[in-house]
Design an enzyme around this catalytic site. Structure first.
Site, mmCIF file in Angstrom:
data_model
loop_
_atom_site.group_PDB
_atom_site.id
_atom_site.type_symbol
_atom_site.label_atom_id
_atom_site.label_comp_id
_atom_site.label_asym_id
_atom_site.label_seq_id
_atom_site.Cartn_x
_atom_site.Cartn_y
_atom_site.Cartn_z
ATOM 1 N N ASP A 170 1.965 3.199 7.302
ATOM 2 C CA ASP A 170 2.161 2.707 5.799
ATOM 3 C C ASP A 170 1.256 0.570 5.689
ATOM 4 O O ASP A 170 1.517 0.325 6.810
ATOM 5 C CB ASP A 170 3.273 2.876 5.842
ATOM 6 C CG ASP A 170 3.004 3.064 3.696
ATOM 7 O OD1 ASP A 170 2.072 2.836 3.385
ATOM 8 O OD2 ASP A 170 4.560 1.810 3.385
ATOM 9 N N SER A 171 1.170 0.509 4.748
ATOM 10 C CA SER A 171 1.006 -0.911 4.322
ATOM 11 C C SER A 171 3.098 -1.685 4.485
ATOM 12 O O SER A 171 3.065 -2.516 5.124
ATOM 13 C CB SER A 171 1.247 -1.393 2.620
ATOM 14 O OG SER A 171 2.359 -0.665 1.919
ATOM 15 N N HIS A 222 6.786 4.924 -0.688
ATOM 16 C CA HIS A 222 7.520 3.712 -0.839
ATOM 17 C C HIS A 222 8.811 4.195 -2.011
ATOM 18 O O HIS A 222 9.361 4.320 -2.347
ATOM 19 C CB HIS A 222 7.057 2.168 -1.609
ATOM 20 C CG HIS A 222 6.498 1.298 -0.703
ATOM 21 N ND1 HIS A 222 5.417 1.656 -0.038
ATOM 22 C CD2 HIS A 222 6.995 0.620 -0.722
ATOM 23 C CE1 HIS A 222 4.889 0.378 0.890
ATOM 24 N NE2 HIS A 222 5.787 -0.026 0.703
ATOM 25 N N CYS A 260 3.425 8.312 -4.023
ATOM 26 C CA CYS A 260 3.479 6.645 -3.064
ATOM 27 C C CYS A 260 4.729 6.895 -2.024
ATOM 28 O O CYS A 260 5.757 7.262 -2.795
ATOM 29 C CB CYS A 260 3.815 5.898 -3.878
ATOM 30 S SG CYS A 260 3.995 4.093 -2.713
ATOM 31 N N GLU A 316 9.455 -3.570 -1.380
ATOM 32 C CA GLU A 316 9.906 -4.599 -0.798
ATOM 33 C C GLU A 316 10.621 -6.224 -1.018
ATOM 34 O O GLU A 316 10.643 -6.689 0.599
ATOM 35 C CB GLU A 316 8.442 -5.354 -0.602
ATOM 36 C CG GLU A 316 7.595 -3.694 -0.088
ATOM 37 C CD GLU A 316 7.219 -3.811 1.396
ATOM 38 O OE1 GLU A 316 7.564 -4.565 2.151
ATOM 39 O OE2 GLU A 316 7.607 -3.043 1.747
ATOM 40 N N CYS A 326 1.024 6.669 3.872
ATOM 41 C CA CYS A 326 0.443 6.249 2.975
ATOM 42 C C CYS A 326 -0.478 6.797 1.757
ATOM 43 O O CYS A 326 -0.980 7.421 2.208
ATOM 44 C CB CYS A 326 -0.334 4.953 3.218
ATOM 45 S SG CYS A 326 -0.620 4.287 1.897
HETATM 46 N N1 DGL Z 1 3.256 2.911 0.225
HETATM 47 C C1 DGL Z 1 1.286 3.640 0.539
HETATM 48 C C2 DGL Z 1 1.242 4.473 -0.814
HETATM 49 O O1 DGL Z 1 1.482 5.028 -0.657
HETATM 50 C C3 DGL Z 1 1.629 1.664 -0.021
HETATM 51 C C4 DGL Z 1 1.780 1.075 -1.644
HETATM 52 C C5 DGL Z 1 1.081 -0.313 -1.351
HETATM 53 O O2 DGL Z 1 1.249 -0.765 -0.830
HETATM 54 O O3 DGL Z 1 0.921 -0.539 -2.562
HETATM 55 O O4 DGL Z 1 0.717 4.566 -1.415
#
Ligand code: DGL
Length: 290
Positions: free
Chosen positions: A25-26, A199, A197, A165, A88
């Site tokens: 993931d990011s 997150h 997402c 974050e 992600c």
């Molecule tokens: N958590 C990731 C997603 O599901 C990336 C979110 C991001 O870095 O913008 O899209």
């Protein structure tokens, strides 16, 4: 279009059942997928990569995201993973189809498992996701492939990932932003909301406070992990030994990741900082000058 099946002629003989699964993931978002993996497939070893030096992904261009994913997959295959789960949505929406034909390894994404789960829950489906995922329309297409009669509304939520974050989940500002993002979906009387997402499940208490109680929340992580476990089983690659401790790697500051991830993992990881390999697009994708 977003099919998760693998070619049946995949050379599974070259993988070992004890090899780890690669998750990436990011940043902290993929921990919601890791949590599911610990719950549903606790026997598996995992390498987790967070591209923290380059987050957020959701405001990057499709070409940038594809390049990042190619680098990550090249590195993961060098580490000997037996499967990659893209933890992600942005990468799944923008790069999965392309990289699946470039890497000789099972690669799973979140979109189709999430779409399938959503249509089983309701008919008026809201999707909250990064701007890049929303712009790709990947969820809308995938949901309509499964059920053309479902109504879909998507909302891009660019502020969520930076707030998560920055560990600002309890900040009243996060509540206000969430209210702003969700209101158009509440106005449409959605019956189901997809976390588009990885997150966003970290924001569950905030979102639950705002949404009508009847709205069902769909976390695609639950369903991609179920698909991964099933696929490993089919390929004869489920680990039958004891798992190794999860290896955490990041492109940014390991201490920051360790501190923030502790909250979600319940233990403090010891992340290593790694340098991703430089990867050029495959030659057949490069533009050839006449
Ligand atoms: N958590 C990731 C997603 O599901 C990336 C979110 C991001 O870095 O913008 O899209």
């Amino acid at each position: 279009m977003f099919d998760q099946q693998y070619p049946s002629d995949l050379p599974t003989g070259s993988f070992h059942d004890a090899a780890p699964i690669g998750l990436f993931d990011s940043g902290l978002g993929g921990l919601t997928v890791l949590r599911e993996l610990y719950r549903q497939a606790p026997q598996e070893s995992v390498i987790y990569f967070g591209d923290t030096a380059r987050l957020p992904y959701g405001t990057k261009s499709p070409a940038e995201i594809l390049q990042y994913v190619r680098e990550i997959l090249t590195w993961m295959t060098e580490q000997g993973v037996k499967m990659v789960v893209m933890a992600c949505n942005t990468s799944s929406a923008l790069a999965l189809e392309t990289v699946r034909s470039e890497f000789n390894i099972p690669i799973l994404g979140l979109i189709l498992p999430g779409a399938r789960a959503a249509v089983q829950q309701g008919k008026r489906i809201g999707v909250i996701a990064t701007p890049a995922t929303v712009a790709s329309d990947a969820y809308q297409h995938a949901i309509h492939e499964v059920d053309a009669s479902a109504d879909v509304w998507q909302v891009g939520c660019p502020e969520f990932v930076p707030l998560i974050e920055d560990n600002r989940i309890e900040d009243p500002y996060t509540d206000a932003i969430a209210q702003r993002y969700l209101q158009p979906l509440i106005d449409q009387k959605i019956d189901t909301l997809v976390y588009g997402c990885t997150h966003y499940p970290h924001l569950a208490p905030v979102l639950r406070r705002i949404l009508p109680p009847s709205v069902k929340l769909v976390d695609p992580a639950v369903h991609v992990v179920a698909a991964a476990a099933q696929e490993l089983d089919l390929l004869g690659l489920s680990n039958v030994r004891s798992p190794k401790p999860t290896r955490f790697c990041v492109s940014g500051c390991p201490d920051t990741f360790n501190r923030l991830a502790t909250r979600w993992l319940g233990y403090t990881p010891i992340a290593e900082q790694i340098q991703l390999p430089q990867v050029h697009p495959p030659v057949w994708l490069e533009t050839v000058e006449p």
